[in-house]
Design a protein around this motif. Structure first.
Motif, PDB file in Angstrom:
ATOM      1  N   GLN A 184     -16.627  23.524 -41.549  1.00 53.70           N
ATOM      2  CA  GLN A 184     -16.533  22.165 -40.944  1.00 53.70           C
ATOM      3  C   GLN A 184     -17.731  21.343 -41.434  1.00 53.70           C
ATOM      4  N   GLY A 185     -18.778  22.033 -41.820  1.00 48.52           N
ATOM      5  CA  GLY A 185     -20.119  21.527 -42.315  1.00 48.52           C
ATOM      6  C   GLY A 185     -20.649  21.203 -41.164  1.00 48.52           C
ATOM      7  N   PRO A 186     -21.910  20.143 -40.924  1.00 50.24           N
ATOM      8  CA  PRO A 186     -22.525  20.002 -39.879  1.00 50.24           C
ATOM      9  C   PRO A 186     -21.822  19.383 -38.696  1.00 50.24           C
ATOM     10  N   CYS A 187     -22.228  19.543 -37.505  1.00 48.34           N
ATOM     11  CA  CYS A 187     -21.447  19.046 -36.316  1.00 48.34           C
ATOM     12  C   CYS A 187     -22.604  18.451 -35.408  1.00 48.34           C
ATOM     13  N   VAL A 188     -22.094  17.192 -35.003  1.00 48.52           N
ATOM     14  CA  VAL A 188     -23.118  16.291 -34.125  1.00 48.52           C
ATOM     15  C   VAL A 188     -22.158  15.870 -32.857  1.00 48.52           C
ATOM     16  N   HIS A 189     -22.957  15.739 -31.850  1.00 47.19           N
ATOM     17  CA  HIS A 189     -22.191  15.672 -30.550  1.00 47.19           C
ATOM     18  C   HIS A 189     -23.334  14.789 -29.576  1.00 47.19           C
ATOM     19  N   ASP A 190     -22.878  13.465 -29.381  1.00 48.50           N
ATOM     20  CA  ASP A 190     -23.469  12.459 -28.548  1.00 48.50           C
ATOM     21  C   ASP A 190     -23.135  12.871 -27.353  1.00 48.50           C
ATOM     22  N   GLU A 191     -24.166  13.077 -26.324  1.00 49.32           N
ATOM     23  CA  GLU A 191     -24.141  13.331 -24.917  1.00 49.32           C
ATOM     24  C   GLU A 191     -23.750  12.215 -24.114  1.00 49.32           C
ATOM     25  N   GLU A 192     -24.304  11.017 -24.544  1.00 51.92           N
ATOM     26  CA  GLU A 192     -24.037   9.894 -23.835  1.00 51.92           C
ATOM     27  C   GLU A 192     -22.493   9.134 -24.003  1.00 51.92           C
ATOM     28  N   SER A 193     -22.147   9.134 -25.267  1.00 50.72           N
ATOM     29  CA  SER A 193     -20.578   8.462 -25.457  1.00 50.72           C
ATOM     30  C   SER A 193     -19.824   9.630 -25.697  1.00 50.72           C
ATOM     31  N   GLY A 194     -20.179  10.919 -25.547  1.00 53.61           N
ATOM     32  CA  GLY A 194     -19.100  12.037 -26.010  1.00 53.61           C
ATOM     33  C   GLY A 194     -18.655  12.071 -27.320  1.00 53.61           C
ATOM     34  N   LEU A 195     -19.004  11.357 -28.271  1.00 58.69           N
ATOM     35  CA  LEU A 195     -18.411  11.310 -29.573  1.00 58.69           C
ATOM     36  C   LEU A 195     -19.020  12.397 -30.159  1.00 58.69           C
ATOM     37  N   GLY A 224     -18.329  17.027 -40.587  1.00 53.60           N
ATOM     38  CA  GLY A 224     -18.245  17.018 -42.053  1.00 53.60           C
ATOM     39  C   GLY A 224     -19.233  15.948 -42.540  1.00 53.60           C
ATOM     40  N   LYS A 225     -18.498  15.035 -43.558  1.00 55.12           N
ATOM     41  CA  LYS A 225     -19.350  13.911 -44.167  1.00 55.12           C
ATOM     42  C   LYS A 225     -19.809  13.071 -43.022  1.00 55.12           C
ATOM     43  N   PRO A 226     -19.222  12.314 -42.236  1.00 54.81           N
ATOM     44  CA  PRO A 226     -19.714  11.549 -41.126  1.00 54.81           C
ATOM     45  C   PRO A 226     -20.888  12.189 -40.303  1.00 54.81           C
ATOM     46  N   ALA A 227     -20.771  13.290 -40.156  1.00 53.54           N
ATOM     47  CA  ALA A 227     -21.760  13.895 -39.283  1.00 53.54           C
ATOM     48  C   ALA A 227     -22.973  14.030 -40.190  1.00 53.54           C
ATOM     49  N   LEU A 228     -22.962  14.494 -41.359  1.00 52.91           N
ATOM     50  CA  LEU A 228     -23.925  14.654 -42.391  1.00 52.91           C
ATOM     51  C   LEU A 228     -24.697  13.328 -42.375  1.00 52.91           C
ATOM     52  N   GLN A 229     -24.104  12.024 -42.626  1.00 52.95           N
ATOM     53  CA  GLN A 229     -24.272  10.835 -42.518  1.00 52.95           C
ATOM     54  C   GLN A 229     -25.326  10.641 -41.275  1.00 52.95           C
ATOM     55  N   ALA A 230     -24.735  10.872 -40.295  1.00 53.90           N
ATOM     56  CA  ALA A 230     -25.287  10.416 -38.910  1.00 53.90           C
ATOM     57  C   ALA A 230     -26.459  11.187 -38.709  1.00 53.90           C
ATOM     58  N   LEU A 231     -26.516  12.683 -39.287  1.00 51.41           N
ATOM     59  CA  LEU A 231     -27.800  13.470 -39.148  1.00 51.41           C
ATOM     60  C   LEU A 231     -28.814  12.951 -39.901  1.00 51.41           C
ATOM     61  N   LEU A 232     -28.642  12.722 -41.192  1.00 54.36           N
ATOM     62  CA  LEU A 232     -29.520  12.130 -42.161  1.00 54.36           C
ATOM     63  C   LEU A 232     -30.120  10.719 -41.665  1.00 54.36           C
ATOM     64  N   TYR A 233     -29.291  10.058 -41.080  1.00 54.14           N
ATOM     65  CA  TYR A 233     -29.632   8.577 -40.666  1.00 54.14           C
ATOM     66  C   TYR A 233     -30.743   8.790 -39.362  1.00 54.14           C
ATOM     67  N   HIS A 234     -30.220   9.924 -38.445  1.00 53.15           N
ATOM     68  CA  HIS A 234     -31.071   9.871 -37.328  1.00 53.15           C
ATOM     69  C   HIS A 234     -32.242  10.706 -37.582  1.00 53.15           C
ATOM     70  N   CYS A 235     -32.445  11.574 -38.326  1.00 55.33           N
ATOM     71  CA  CYS A 235     -33.781  12.258 -38.856  1.00 55.33           C
ATOM     72  C   CYS A 235     -34.514  11.399 -39.600  1.00 55.33           C
ATOM     73  N   HIS A 236     -34.190  10.046 -40.163  1.00 60.20           N
ATOM     74  CA  HIS A 236     -34.908   9.431 -40.895  1.00 60.20           C
ATOM     75  C   HIS A 236     -35.259   9.986 -42.207  1.00 60.20           C
ATOM     76  N   PHE A 237     -34.164  10.497 -42.904  1.00 58.00           N
ATOM     77  CA  PHE A 237     -34.489  11.551 -43.922  1.00 58.00           C
ATOM     78  C   PHE A 237     -34.953  10.838 -44.943  1.00 58.00           C
TER      79      PHE A 237
END
Length: 1633
Positions: free
Chosen positions: A862-873, A877-890
């Motif tokens: 499944q690739g990277p998995c991210v979870h937002d504790e506030e929204s529960g989202l 996969g690819k959406p998680a990868l993009q979110a991770l890179l954006y959040h880390c200011h890659f």
């Protein structure tokens, strides 16, 4: 003696140099009589050579004897110290006479001697002019140097005379200064544009010149040299912008100049402003000021001169450049004349002229070999005392050379011989000379007998003889070997071995490791015989073990220090001794039986055995390193067997669980260190005869995992204990080697599970599988080497899909998971580059497995998995990868990496303390540095492994930028006060959680080390290379998002700016001429490899960007610098003196760069071609050398060969398209046509390029794909380059192509006649492709080249084509190629056209029917083809008519057309019907044919003689065609010029109506055609005059004439308008008469 040396033709430059030094020492000798005698002898020689008595002798026979005086240093000595020798008048008078003879002796000297004298005199002129005088003979001779005669010539060149004239204005004698003005007037009057410059040179202006530069208060030249500047670069840049602005008010610009002059007092600011071109701007302002209308610039002069003075004073190179520019000197002089009432300006000009005119005198390095270490050497400008004393200088400066730089110091006057050191030296020197060397002296059987003739005072004592024997390496070593052979005790052997160690050490201390006396002696000495018995017989006692340890220690030093001294045979002998069982070998000493009880061995024996084992394993390790460079199979087999056997022995010794020496950490570490060396070479496990390779790997893996679990995992890493630090490091490195070996040797990919540790069982919890979780704590170890190596293991394991899954599963309990952890490590600025690099590799491997685009629960990956504790989202996969890179200011972190990248060399402080050295010797793992040689610059910051930490890779200074990349000297002991403590356990600090949360995976939110901005770890090129690979994979996985991010962050521009081609070239030059220290060469090699690897990685990334979105690369700020650096790297010469590894790296970088360029041209050819060509032109000759080298690498490096030729093919093809379209916007300079044909400097290189490509094409077989690739380059090259066509002609390419065509023809005929084979209508594919390629080459050879066409007339080209014609008829593709070839061949080539009409011989059997029916020439076949070609085959039909259009210019071809009644087909040509008013392709082809036919009178008659031809043409005027709308009118126009046709034309009312209707046309072109045709009809034709006097036609002519005349008068007339008006005017006159 000196004269004889210089007369000798065999004398070397060394003898000349040494003899000159001796002469200089004599000329400045402290003793007056010696100095006087030297000058007297020199004067006598000069008189003998240049005296009047030699007038009848040839000059060349007498003047050669004075050449030893004609050198700048000799003349400097005479002028500076001989002429003013106040202690001895005889010396000064001799020097004066010598100089007079030389200055007046031109008629007595041979031209070569005079030129040599003038050349030597140039640097001395400033000193010599100090003695200029109008009353003394020598002074007048000196004045004559600056004089210009009536022929505008002089003794010195014009620029030198100008400088000499200006220099005399600083003389202390008024009369000399007045003479200087006279000499200067010539230069002022002949100056270019003198009448346009100020001031007017009248008497009033020039009267004050003699005293113009006599300054009352000299200026002190001094600049600030503070370490830290108080000014900022931005301030200087802003002021400079104001200074050069043409729109800002002059007062503000003056203020900016004054402020810049103040700031330039700080020399550190000079480079900033010089790069902007400030000196050229100042000169431009001054030039504008002296212009006739330049009064407006007067206010700018003073600050500009002050600014220029400070810059020139501090920059010797610029001073030298300006000093020899006449316009600069004259401009400054004119400025002084203009402002002679303004003292400040005159003073500044005087100082500037002083700096420029006395520049050569200020350079102390010219006058002596070695400079003194006084402080004056650090000054930018100082003058000799002789200059300071004899000139009135406008500056106060430090003087040098108060005494001669060649002076010698006399010894003390005491009796030297009474001193013992002196007497001993004299005795030793005397005996060495008496016996012709030390070897002969030591070979005397009895010194006393052999030295009977020597005085007792000079005889050597026995102690002296013994000292000679010991200090002489050859005799000393031989004595040691003899002592070992004759020894009867261990003590004697050990003493001799110790002495031999000192000889090896002596060579090392002298930096002569392999070329020293010890190395030379060991090559010939039989040391193997002396030492063999100690290696073949195993020790039986502690004394034996101690002796063996000493022997092994010596051999180890010998292998390390004397690498080149030991030949391959010596290494083979050592290896045979090690492997020889007699009955046991040295390998058996690795595993020895342990004593049953601890009391069996005392502490002394235990220490001796440990020392022996330590030396034994070190010896094995060194031996393995020496065999790493072996390439011969005879050497590889025994070395591989030894490696595998040693691996088995070390594995047997590694019994961790039950061994009594379990807690003997040094012993275990040595074993693991040996295993590191064993496993460092690929294939180390494959030479065993008793065990399979993969089995050995599995056993190694089990043992090493047990070590890791025992010494690291169970102790929870270094957080709890530092015990076993070296054990952990060696075990991890060995595991890294093992991972790569298992990848190569494993039969399948199921071996990843073998790396799992057993379940972690405890009483409180349920057992849980550890998997690869043991690897994760190593990633956050204190030691960067451990972190790097463990991450490298993760990188190796993740190269397999099973490894990715296993490692991801092992990280599911870690905050952020595997993806968050690795990204956190990559973006952590406190980590060293090698750690972050491996993290990038892991991410790159994880991206290889396809990622799902949405949440798929059943997917294994499944690739990277991210979870937002506030929204529960949750995302995967690819959406998680993009979110991770954006959040880390890659991408922001990537840009920060680029800014912090250091491109220089990594060197280290050698002045470490003794304690550090001892600690390093005891605890370091430096003896396996070669296995991690690429990581050494970052991993060896501290010598003690127990104290290494991530912080030690920091540099306590601002991060070096790429603009000022210099060699970095890292500190060995960082200050603890500025290094913050790293958290004990990063995983614990980040918090444990079963749920992956976005908030905790960000490097900004997780608690970590606080790093100051100037304490970030160094970012190295290898890290950025890995980042390029990661970006490449990201671009493939998410092309759109990654492209947008790269574009917004300008990451590609930042990365491209790091390509330092100049640094690569500099380092490669250092590699070709290495320094004595091998470590420096090794560091340079590593630096070059890193930079080249980065170039390759970036090239691959940019290529992927082009394939994804060309806009990512097609940016002005990126493309220009990228292409410049690309071609600079491609211009590096790699075949001269580079070792194989470095040469392979250069070739790989070239391959990637050529691939990038090919992709760039392929994807955006017309857009990128101007930029590529402009960058290529700057390095055109060097690039040709590179291409020629790549062309010859088809065997050793086929990839580079192919991609280089592909780039050339695309480049030449794009240039061909540009030339073909001939667009105005596409005309730029330089272009490829210019570089290939018009650039005279590169014609030899272009010829070499063409020869290489042609040779490469011809030497390959027809079935070789490389031949077709070479042909793909030749085709466009021949089409665009006349030079290439000429080279092809000289290389007989046309003849070879014709021979190839004959061979193909024969092969085709043989294939068609084979019995039992049904003849296919379609020819053989392979032969057809080859035939097509050959004809295309011939076509391009003939393209617009009359020389090649003329040369081919004597060949059998036409007959060969005629022979192959039946085969062409069966294949449309071949027919098209043939017709294209003939079209090019016959274009503007009448003699070639006639050849097609000659009957051909050697025809194939299939042509018999054609010969009978249609004649026996190729022209007949073409006519038949044109007659029979079906209408639907428009291409062949069109090309056939194009060919006939070319052929009709030949008389023979017209005859064949007429005999075959071919033109009758024109009458049956169908015309469009209905509403279609456009002519078809066939009709246009006929019109082109008739148009060419109408240029000759015979052709015009052929057209008119055919009935209804004129009517058909008139009918066709009613139809349109875009490409040639006036073709029919031009045909009618041409046939009107034939006198024989005029009657028929006049009789045809339709033709007359069409021509007269042209006069009313809206098209000026149609009007001109009609008027010209009617004029042609009227010429000498009375009947036409009658016909054209028709009132309607005459009215049209008159109206058109009036209209055109009015238009021409109103507008600017052209040549066509003039002709048009002439036609109408003539018509009016004819019809009016």
């Amino acid at each position: 003696m000196l004269t004889k040396r210089w007369k000798s033709t065999q004398a070397s430059q060394f003898l000349h140099s040494e003899s000159r030094k001796l002469l200089l020492h004599l000329l400045c000798h402290p003793l007056l009589n010696i100095r006087s005698q030297a000058y007297s002898c020199c004067l006598k020689l000069v008189k003998d050579c240049l005296g009047i008595h030699n007038i009848a002798k040839p000059p060349s026979s007498v003047c050669h004897a004075i050449h030893f005086l004609l050198h700048p240093r000799v003349l400097y000595e005479i002028c500076s110290f001989g002429l003013q020798d106040s202690q001895h008048e005889q010396v000064s008078s001799a020097a004066t006479l010598m100089l007079m003879y030389l200055l007046q002796g031109r008629l007595m000297m041979a031209p070569m001697t005079w030129n040599k004298f003038i050349e030597a005199l140039y640097p001395v002129v400033p000193i010599l002019q100090g003695y200029a005088d109008t009353e003394e003979p020598l002074g007048n001779c000196i004045l004559a140097l600056s004089e210009t005669n009536d022929e505008n010539e002089g003794i010195l060149p014009r620029t030198t005379r100008l400088r000499a004239s200006l220099r005399l204005l600083f003389s202390k004698k008024p009369l000399v200064r007045s003479m200087a003005l006279k000499h200067l007037m010539f230069h002022l009057t002949v100056e270019e544009g003198a009448n346009q410059k100020r001031p007017l040179l009248n008497g009033g202006v020039l009267s004050s010149v003699p005293n113009l530069f006599i300054v009352e208060k000299p200026i002190q030249l001094k600049l600030d040299e503070a370490k830290e500047s108080v000014f900022k670069a931005e301030t200087v840049e802003k002021l400079y912008d104001i200074f050069i602005s043409g729109t800002i008010d002059l007062a503000l610009r003056k203020s900016a100049a004054e402020q810049l002059a103040v700031i330039m007092q700080d020399s550190k600011m000079h480079e900033i402003i010089k790069k902007m071109g400030v000196i050229d701007k100042i000169l431009a302002y001054c030039t504008e000021c002296i212009h006739r209308d330049g009064q407006i610039m007067d206010s700018m002069v003073l600050p500009c001169l002050t600014l220029l003075r400070k810059l020139v004073y501090a920059d010797p190179a610029k001073r030298l450049s300006l000093a020899f520019q006449p316009y600069v000197l004259l401009m400054l002089f004119r400025v002084a004349l203009i402002f002679q009432e303004h003292g400040a300006v005159v003073n500044e000009v005087a100082v500037l002229l002083c700096l420029l005119l006395f520049d050569e005198a200020s350079r102390k390095e010219i006058w002596s070999d070695a400079l003194s270490c006084d402080s004056s050497n650090k000054l930018p400008f100082s003058l000799p005392v002789a200059v300071v004393r004899r000139y009135h200088l406008p500056v106060r400066i430090t003087a040098h050379h108060a005494v001669s730089p060649n002076s010698v110091v006399l010894p003390f006057s005491c009796e030297l011989w009474s001193l013992k050191p002196v007497s001993d030296m004299l005795k030793m020197s005397w005996n060495l000379s008496w016996f012709h060397g030390i070897d002969n002296l030591l070979q005397l059987p009895n010194y006393d007998t052999g030295s009977q003739e020597v005085s007792d005072t000079l005889k050597l004592s026995s102690a002296d003889i013994m000292t000679l024997k010991i200090t002489r390496a050859s005799s000393g070593l031989q004595d040691c070997l003899n002592s070992i052979i004759q020894a009867v005790s261990h003590r004697e052997v050990r003493t001799a071995v110790t002495r031999m160690n000192f000889y090896v050490l002596n060579d090392r201390l002298a930096f002569m490791c392999s070329s020293g006396p010890c190395g030379a002696t060991l090559k010939s000495a039989a040391w193997q015989t002396a030492l063999s018995r100690f290696l073949q017989v195993l020790p039986a006692s502690s004394e034996d073990e101690k002796l063996l340890a000493d022997v092994l220690c010596f051999l180890n030093k010998l292998l390390k220090e004397q690498e080149s001294a030991l030949e391959a045979e010596h290494l083979k002998w050592i290896l045979n001794v090690v492997l020889k069982h007699n009955p046991e070998s040295l390998l058996d000493l690795v595993v020895q039986p342990e004593p049953q009880t601890q009391d069996e061995m005392d502490d002394t024996k235990t220490a001796i055995r440990r020392q022996m084992q330590k030396e034994l394993i070190t010896f094995f390790n060194t031996l393995l390193l020496r065999f790493m460079s072996a390439t011969d199979r005879k050497d590889l087999e025994p070395a591989g067997y030894f490696r595998t056997e040693l691996a088995l022995k070390l594995m047997q010794y590694l019994r961790v669980t039950d061994a009594p020496h379990f807690y003997g950490l040094p012993s275990l570490e040595r074993t693991l260190r040996g295993m590191v060396h064993v496993t460092s070479v690929p294939g180390w496990s494959s030479y065993s005869v008793t065990m399979e390779s993969f089995t050995i790997c599995k056993k190694y893996l089990a043992g090493l995992l047990e070590v890791i679990s025992s010494f690291y995992v169970e102790w929870k890493g270094n957080a709890m204990s530092f015990m076993g630090k070296g054990v952990t490091k060696c075990a991890i490195l060995c595991l890294l080697h093992l991972s790569h070996e298992m990848i190569a040797q494993a039969p399948n990919a199921d071996w990843v599970s073998l790396w799992f540790l057993p379940c972690d069982s405890s009483e409180e919890q349920v057992p849980s599988p550890q998997g690869l979780a043991w690897l994760i704590p190593l990633w956050v170890d204190r030691d960067p080497e451990v972190k790097f190596t463990s991450l490298a293991i993760g990188s190796a394991l993740t190269s397999l899909e099973a490894g990715c899954l296993a490692l991801t599963e092992s990280c599911h309990n870690i905050s952020g998971g595997l993806w968050g952890t690795v990204i956190n490590i990559l973006l952590d600025q406190s980590e060293c580059s090698m750690v972050r690099r491996e993290a990038a590799f892991i991410l790159q491997n994880l991206l290889v497995i396809p990622l799902p685009t949405e949440d798929v629960k059943d997917s294994i990956w499944q690739g990277p998995c991210v979870h937002d504790e506030e929204s529960g989202l949750s995302l995967t996969g690819k959406p998680a990868l993009q979110a991770l890179l954006y959040h880390c200011h890659f991408y922001e972190h990537l840009n920060e990496m680029v800014r912090q990248c250091y491109l220089g060399r990594y060197t280290f402080d050698l002045n470490c303390s003794l304690g550090d050295s001892l600690a390093a010797d005891k605890n370091s793992i430096s003896d396996f540095d070669d296995s991690i040689s690429f990581w050494r610059p970052l991993s060896r910051q501290s010598q003690s492994p127990s104290s290494q930490s991530t912080s030690e890779t920091m540099i306590i200074s601002p991060a070096p930028s790429r603009e000022n990349a210099v060699e970095l000297q890292a500190t060995t002991s960082p200050r603890p006060s500025v290094i913050h403590e790293v958290p004990v356990n990063r995983l614990m600090a980040q918090g444990q959680s079963d749920t992956t949360a976005t908030t905790s995976s960000s490097p900004h939110d997780s608690p970590r080390t606080t790093i100051r901005p100037n304490q970030c770890a160094v970012v190295t090129p290898p890290l950025l290379s890995a980042v390029c690979g990661l970006l490449n994979n990201l671009l493939i996985v998410t092309p759109k998002d990654t492209g947008i991010a790269l574009q917004q962050a300008h990451t590609l521009t930042a990365l491209s700016s790091l390509i330092s081609s100049s640094m690569i070239e500099r380092c490669i030059l250092e590699m070709k001429s290495p320094l004595p220290r091998s470590s420096h060469t090794e560091y340079t090699k590593v630096q070059v490899l890193f930079l080249l690897q980065f170039v390759s990685s970036l090239s691959q990334l940019l290529q992927s960007c082009l394939l994804t979105d060309t806009r990512l690369v097609m940016q002005d700020d990126l493309l220009a610098s990228l292409l410049t650096n690309t071609f600079m790297v491609l211009s590096i010469r790699s075949k001269d003196g580079l070792e194989p590894e470095l040469s392979a790296a250069v070739h790989q970088a070239w391959e990637d760069l050529f691939s990038l360029l090919a992709t760039l041209l392929r994807k955006c050819g017309s857009t990128s071609l101007p930029s590529v060509t402009a960058a290529l032109a700057k390095h055109w000759t060097a690039i040709i050398d590179t291409v020629c080298e790549c062309v010859h690498l088809s065997v050793s490096h086929p990839g580079l060969h192919v991609v280089c030729l592909q780039f050339l093919a695309i480049l030449f093809s794009e240039e061909g398209k540009r030339v073909l379209h001939n667009k105005e916007s596409a005309c730029y300079h330089p272009n490829m046509v210019f570089l290939l044909d018009e650039d005279e400097e590169s014609q030899a290189s272009v010829a070499q390029l063409c020869e290489s490509i042609i040779q490469n094409y011809e030497e390959k077989s027809s079935k070789d794909i490389l031949k077709h690739i070479a042909a793909s380059v030749l085709l466009p090259l021949l089409a665009i380059s006349k030079s290439a066509q000429k080279c092809a002609l000289e290389a007989n390419l046309i003849e070879s192509c014709l021979e190839q065509m004959k061979h193909i023809h024969a092969q085709l005929n043989l294939d068609s006649l084979r019995p039992g084979k049904v003849f296919q209508k379609k020819k053989d594919d392979h032969l057809g492709k080859e035939l097509k390629l050959v004809m295309q080459l011939l076509r391009n050879c003939f393209f617009q080249n009359e020389g090649c066409k003329a040369a081919s007339n004597g060949t059998h080209l036409i007959s060969v084509l005629h022979s192959l014609w039946p085969w062409f008829l069966m294949d449309d593709s071949l027919m098209q190629t043939t017709l294209h070839l003939l079209c090019v061949y016959t274009a503007n080539h009448p003699s070639g056209c006639s050849l097609l009409c000659i009957a051909s011989s050697g025809l194939s059997p299939h042509q018999t029917i054609q010969r009978i029916a249609a004649g026996n020439s190729l022209m007949h076949s073409i006519v038949k083809l044109a007659s029979q070609t079906p209408a639907e085959d428009s291409i062949i039909q069109q090309m056939t008519f194009n060919l006939l259009a070319n052929l009709v210019i030949a008389h023979d071809c017209k005859g064949i057309l007429q005999k075959n009644n071919f033109l009758q087909n024109f009458l049956s040509l169908p015309l469009p019907k209905g509403g279609n008013k456009c002519l078809g392709i066939l009709a246009v082809a006929w019109l082109k044919l008739l148009f060419n036919l109408s240029f000759g009178e015979d052709g015009q008659q052929m057209i008119v003689k055919m009935n209804a031809n004129l009517d058909q043409l008139v009918e066709m005027t009613k139809y349109k065609h875009k490409s040639s709308p006036y073709m029919v009118l031009l045909i009618l126009h041409n046939i009107c010029f034939s006198s024989a046709n005029k009657a028929k034309i006049i009789a045809n009312d339709k033709v007359i109506a069409v021509l007269s209707a042209c006069l009313d046309s809206d098209s000026p072109m149609a009007q001109r055609i009609g008027a010209s045709a009617l004029w042609a009809l009227l010429h000498n034709c009375q009947k036409a005059k009658v016909t054209l006097k028709n009132p309607s036609i005459k009215r049209r002519i008159d109206e058109t004439y009036a209209s055109v005349k009015k238009t021409v008068l109103q507008n600017q007339e052209t040549q066509q308008d003039v002709y048009h008006l002439k036609c109408l005017e003539t018509l009016v006159q004819f019809l009016s008469s």
